[in-house]
Motif scaffolding. Structure first.
Motif, PDB file in Angstrom:
ATOM      1  N   GLN A   1       0.815  -1.219   0.000  1.00 22.71           N
ATOM      2  CA  GLN A   1       0.000   0.000   0.000  1.00 22.71           C
ATOM      3  C   GLN A   1       0.850   1.270   0.000  1.00 22.71           C
ATOM      4  OE1 GLN A   1      -2.202  -0.838   3.545  1.00 22.71           O
ATOM      5  NE2 GLN A   1      -3.499  -2.356   2.530  1.00 22.71           N
ATOM      6  N   THR A   2       2.060   1.186   0.547  1.00 24.16           N
ATOM      7  CA  THR A   2       2.890   2.378   0.728  1.00 24.16           C
ATOM      8  C   THR A   2       3.825   2.635  -0.443  1.00 24.16           C
ATOM      9  OG1 THR A   2       2.865   1.930   3.116  1.00 24.16           O
ATOM     10  CG2 THR A   2       4.509   3.505   2.328  1.00 24.16           C
TER      11      THR A   2
ATOM     12  N   LYS B   1       6.395   5.175   6.527  1.00 20.49           N
ATOM     13  CA  LYS B   1       5.103   4.744   7.076  1.00 20.49           C
ATOM     14  C   LYS B   1       5.357   3.947   8.352  1.00 20.49           C
ATOM     15  CE  LYS B   1       0.561   3.600   6.501  1.00 20.49           C
ATOM     16  NZ  LYS B   1      -0.534   4.553   6.321  1.00 20.49           N
TER      17      LYS B   1
ATOM     18  N   ASP C   1       2.845   1.549  10.901  1.00 17.66           N
ATOM     19  CA  ASP C   1       1.495   0.986  11.008  1.00 17.66           C
ATOM     20  C   ASP C   1       1.558  -0.256  11.889  1.00 17.66           C
ATOM     21  OD1 ASP C   1      -1.017  -0.178  10.634  1.00 17.66           O
ATOM     22  OD2 ASP C   1      -1.139   0.411   8.529  1.00 17.66           O
TER      23      ASP C   1
END
Length: 203
Positions: free
Chosen positions: A51-52, A187, A189
């Motif tokens: 996703q990143t 990122k 998470d």
């Protein structure tokens, strides 16, 4: 004898699974087996990396994935980006599964083959290198993936890895900083860090 997913050959008895998972707006159908990493679902770290990761601003050229397992990261990026993706793993069972998964998801802009880290990769000027490194193989292997990546990237190419804070993200970031002169956490998470370095252009 115990076999691990980061070893070349597995004599672990087969236990085939098939399941679906959506990645980057495509519903993938995966075949997995015992003796490979995260056989029951796409692990959370890989999802965050997928996703990143941004391929839009990369220089022209192939993307290399080190440690592809049964293929979710490389296949998702190949589907979404239309880039040519080279996917490698030391685990022969994982390689055969990744090839099956590429075929059954009709993704043909991939080249999947076995390689012990960079020993059998095809190029020395990748636009990007991606890895969800095999933490259980040990810090030495993880740091070799980082250190040697520099020699396989073109100028302005990037190395992007995912690693949990508790499994060595600060140490990996320091290694990337030492190798590249830069290392950004792009990122965070649930304890997973996506860390990226770029190969600076020579003045």
């Amino acid at each position: 004898m115990t076999n691990h997913y980061y070893q070349a050959n597995s004599d672990t008895p087969h236990n085939i699974s098939t399941w679906s998972f959506e990645l980057l707006d495509k519903n993938f159908h995966f075949i997995t087996d015992s003796g490979v990493f995260s056989k029951g679902t796409v692990d959370y770290g890989s999802r965050v990396l997928i996703q990143t990761f941004s391929w839009q601003d990369l220089p022209e050229g192939k993307i290399l994935e080190i440690g592809c397992g049964y293929g979710p990261i490389g296949l998702a990026i190949a589907h979404a980006s239309d880039r040519q993706i080279e996917m490698t793993d030391v685990n022969e069972r994982a390689i055969q599964l990744a090839k099956q998964n590429a075929r059954q998801n009709q993704i043909d802009n991939v080249d999947i083959h076995s390689s012990d880290i960079y020993s059998a990769v095809y190029e020395k000027n990748y636009a990007a290198i991606l890895s969800n490194p095999p933490i259980r193989a040990g810090k030495k292997v993880v740091h070799q993936i980082i250190a040697d990546s520099y020699h396989y990237l073109q100028e302005a190419g990037t190395l992007t890895i995912v690693i949990q804070k508790k499994q060595g993200a600060p140490s990996a970031q320091k290694k990337m900083q030492d190798v590249f002169g830069n290392a950004s956490i792009i990122k965070k998470d649930k304890g997973y860090y996506i860390i990226q370095s770029y190969k600076e252009e020579k003045k």
